[in-house]
Design an enzyme around this catalytic site. Structure first.
Site, mmCIF file in Angstrom:
data_model
loop_
_atom_site.group_PDB
_atom_site.id
_atom_site.type_symbol
_atom_site.label_atom_id
_atom_site.label_comp_id
_atom_site.label_asym_id
_atom_site.label_seq_id
_atom_site.Cartn_x
_atom_site.Cartn_y
_atom_site.Cartn_z
ATOM 1 N N HIS A 86 0.153 -11.495 2.409
ATOM 2 C CA HIS A 86 -0.908 -10.746 1.701
ATOM 3 C C HIS A 86 -1.675 -11.592 0.688
ATOM 4 C CE1 HIS A 86 -1.760 -6.334 0.426
ATOM 5 N NE2 HIS A 86 -2.814 -7.074 0.175
ATOM 6 N N TYR A 131 0.821 -1.234 0.000
ATOM 7 C CA TYR A 131 0.000 0.000 0.000
ATOM 8 C C TYR A 131 0.847 1.273 0.000
ATOM 9 C CZ TYR A 131 -3.691 -3.186 1.729
ATOM 10 O OH TYR A 131 -4.577 -4.215 1.904
HETATM 11 N N1 NAP Z 1 -5.914 -8.055 1.956
HETATM 12 C C1 NAP Z 1 -6.202 -7.561 0.770
HETATM 13 O O1 NAP Z 1 -5.882 -8.133 -0.288
HETATM 14 C C2 NAP Z 1 -6.945 -6.264 0.689
HETATM 15 C C3 NAP Z 1 -7.457 -5.793 -0.535
HETATM 16 C C4 NAP Z 1 -8.128 -4.581 -0.541
HETATM 17 C C5 NAP Z 1 -8.313 -3.873 0.633
HETATM 18 N N2 NAP Z 1 -7.793 -4.325 1.814
HETATM 19 C C6 NAP Z 1 -7.943 -3.584 3.090
HETATM 20 O O2 NAP Z 1 -9.304 -3.291 3.302
HETATM 21 C C7 NAP Z 1 -9.468 -1.889 3.467
HETATM 22 C C8 NAP Z 1 -10.829 -1.441 3.011
HETATM 23 O O3 NAP Z 1 -11.090 -1.853 1.687
HETATM 24 P P1 NAP Z 1 -11.339 -0.862 0.467
HETATM 25 O O4 NAP Z 1 -10.707 0.453 0.745
HETATM 26 O O5 NAP Z 1 -10.931 -1.586 -0.774
HETATM 27 O O6 NAP Z 1 -12.911 -0.756 0.346
HETATM 28 P P2 NAP Z 1 -14.151 -0.354 1.307
HETATM 29 O O7 NAP Z 1 -13.707 -0.035 2.677
HETATM 30 O O8 NAP Z 1 -15.185 -1.377 1.075
HETATM 31 O O9 NAP Z 1 -14.693 0.955 0.587
HETATM 32 C C9 NAP Z 1 -14.025 2.160 0.606
HETATM 33 C C10 NAP Z 1 -14.824 3.114 -0.274
HETATM 34 O O10 NAP Z 1 -16.088 3.380 0.346
HETATM 35 C C11 NAP Z 1 -16.209 4.778 0.593
HETATM 36 N N3 NAP Z 1 -16.870 4.959 1.897
HETATM 37 C C12 NAP Z 1 -16.369 4.691 3.124
HETATM 38 N N4 NAP Z 1 -17.274 4.968 4.084
HETATM 39 C C13 NAP Z 1 -18.377 5.431 3.437
HETATM 40 C C14 NAP Z 1 -19.637 5.876 3.894
HETATM 41 N N5 NAP Z 1 -19.950 5.891 5.182
HETATM 42 N N6 NAP Z 1 -20.540 6.272 2.969
HETATM 43 C C15 NAP Z 1 -20.230 6.240 1.648
HETATM 44 N N7 NAP Z 1 -19.053 5.822 1.159
HETATM 45 C C16 NAP Z 1 -18.123 5.412 2.055
HETATM 46 C C17 NAP Z 1 -14.808 5.324 0.576
HETATM 47 O O11 NAP Z 1 -14.822 6.665 0.126
HETATM 48 P P3 NAP Z 1 -13.826 7.801 0.659
HETATM 49 O O12 NAP Z 1 -12.490 7.152 0.888
HETATM 50 O O13 NAP Z 1 -13.841 8.780 -0.449
HETATM 51 O O14 NAP Z 1 -14.417 8.318 1.936
HETATM 52 C C18 NAP Z 1 -14.121 4.426 -0.451
HETATM 53 O O15 NAP Z 1 -14.397 4.871 -1.773
HETATM 54 C C19 NAP Z 1 -8.293 -1.295 2.669
HETATM 55 O O16 NAP Z 1 -8.035 0.048 2.976
HETATM 56 C C20 NAP Z 1 -7.194 -2.243 3.060
HETATM 57 O O17 NAP Z 1 -6.696 -1.938 4.347
HETATM 58 C C21 NAP Z 1 -7.121 -5.522 1.854
#
Ligand code: NAP
Length: 275
Positions: free
Chosen positions: A101, A43
């Site tokens: 990962h 990241y």
């Molecule tokens: N292990 C893996 O392979 C892997 C892969 C992907 C992700 N991850 C981890 O999981 C975490 C979260 O996943 P993600 O970032 O992919 O997706 P997510 O948390 O499902 O979605 C994030 C998105 O939703 C929006 N959002 C957040 N809260 C909201 C709300 N209350 N209302 C409306 N929209 C909202 C955010 O917008 P804004 O940011 O514009 O507020 C962003 O665009 C990552 O940051 C990472 O740490 C791990």
């Protein structure tokens, strides 16, 4: 801090966001009350997380910091070196959790089982040295975790893509059966599920937002969600998910959704940057 002390993790994957802005967002997350932070070498936000922790002057034992080694950091020596690099970027003496990962690389000829076993052996040694508190997996399906289980290893975590519309039931059941905490990445399907008609209808019924509904649903299924948000308003809104008390009937309705919001990333075929 134990991971059981918190109900929601904060995701540190901010592709395309300027590094100073990432530090600012992480400072806001600390101020909002988040204490579990999920990052990864992939990241490129470990330095910013370390910087935010120092600026916030938060006591080390009051936060839970998890990071991950990437595909090209698997192997005995590579994993040892990767952890040192992560600790150095974070500016920490230890991480609370260290995860593999992704179980395998893009080369079909790779002996991924041997690589994962060697990686885990290094991680166990780092745990014994106190550089890591808990060891875990990410994106490991049952056939990926089996060689580690057969070797007698006991991962504490498996982090998977999980949200309404993508349940990975078999991997979740196997992970729970093996005593792992199951964590949801992209618990909101990166925003893709937020306009789904059933979810908006149910959110209205509970007087909640769809994001709160998603987090409440996962928690009710025994899953720990890791959510990312960029504004204080959304951070606080997400943290308040625990006020949403779903009935068993509504949990069942959400569980029956057809596939929606799948990232397209699958450990056996596609991975981030390789689609
Ligand atoms: N292990 C893996 O392979 C892997 C892969 C992907 C992700 N991850 C981890 O999981 C975490 C979260 O996943 P993600 O970032 O992919 O997706 P997510 O948390 O499902 O979605 C994030 C998105 O939703 C929006 N959002 C957040 N809260 C909201 C709300 N209350 N209302 C409306 N929209 C909202 C955010 O917008 P804004 O940011 O514009 O507020 C962003 O665009 C990552 O940051 C990472 O740490 C791990």
């Amino acid at each position: 801090m134990k991971k059981s002390d918190v109900s929601l993790g904060f995701g540190c994957f901010f592709p395309g966001t300027e590094r100073e802005q990432v530090t600012e967002i992480l400072l806001q997350a600390l101020e909002a009350g988040y204490r579990y932070f999920d990052t990864a070498s992939f990241y490129f936000t470990e330095e910013q997380l370390g910087e935010a922790l120092r600026q916030a002057k938060i006591a080390r034992e009051d936060v839970y910091i998890a990071t991950k080694l990437w595909i090209n950091e698997r192997g005995y020596d590579a994993a040892n070196e990767a952890l040192e690099r992560s600790l150095s970027r974070l500016g920490l003496e230890y991480v609370d959790a260290y995860l593999i990962h992704w179980p395998k690389g893009p080369d079909p000829a790779e002996d991924w089982t041997a690589l994962d076993l060697e990686t885990w052996r290094a991680m166990e040694e780092q745990k014994a040295k106190g550089r890591v508190r808990e060891l875990g997996l990410s994106n490991f399906l049952p056939h990926h975790m089996q060689p580690l289980l057969d070797a007698g290893y006991k991962p504490a975590i498996n982090q998977l893509e999980l949200h309404p519309g993508y349940g990975q039931e078999y991997a979740v059941a196997k992970s729970l059966e093996q005593g792992m905490q199951v964590q949801a990445w992209s618990p909101l399907g990166r925003g893709a599920v937020l306009t789904h008609p059933l979810l908006t209808e149910l959110a209205g019924k509970y007087g909640a937002s769809v994001s709160q509904l998603c987090l409440a649903y996962l928690t009710k299924r025994g899953i720990f969600p890791i959510v990312k948000a960029s504004s204080m308003g959304r951070m606080k809104e997400n943290l308040a998910f625990s006020e949403v008390k779903l009935t068993a009937e509504d949990v069942s309705r959400i569980a029956c959704l057809p596939q929606v919001g799948f990232s397209g990333e699958h450990p056996d075929s596609t991975m981030p940057g390789h689609r």
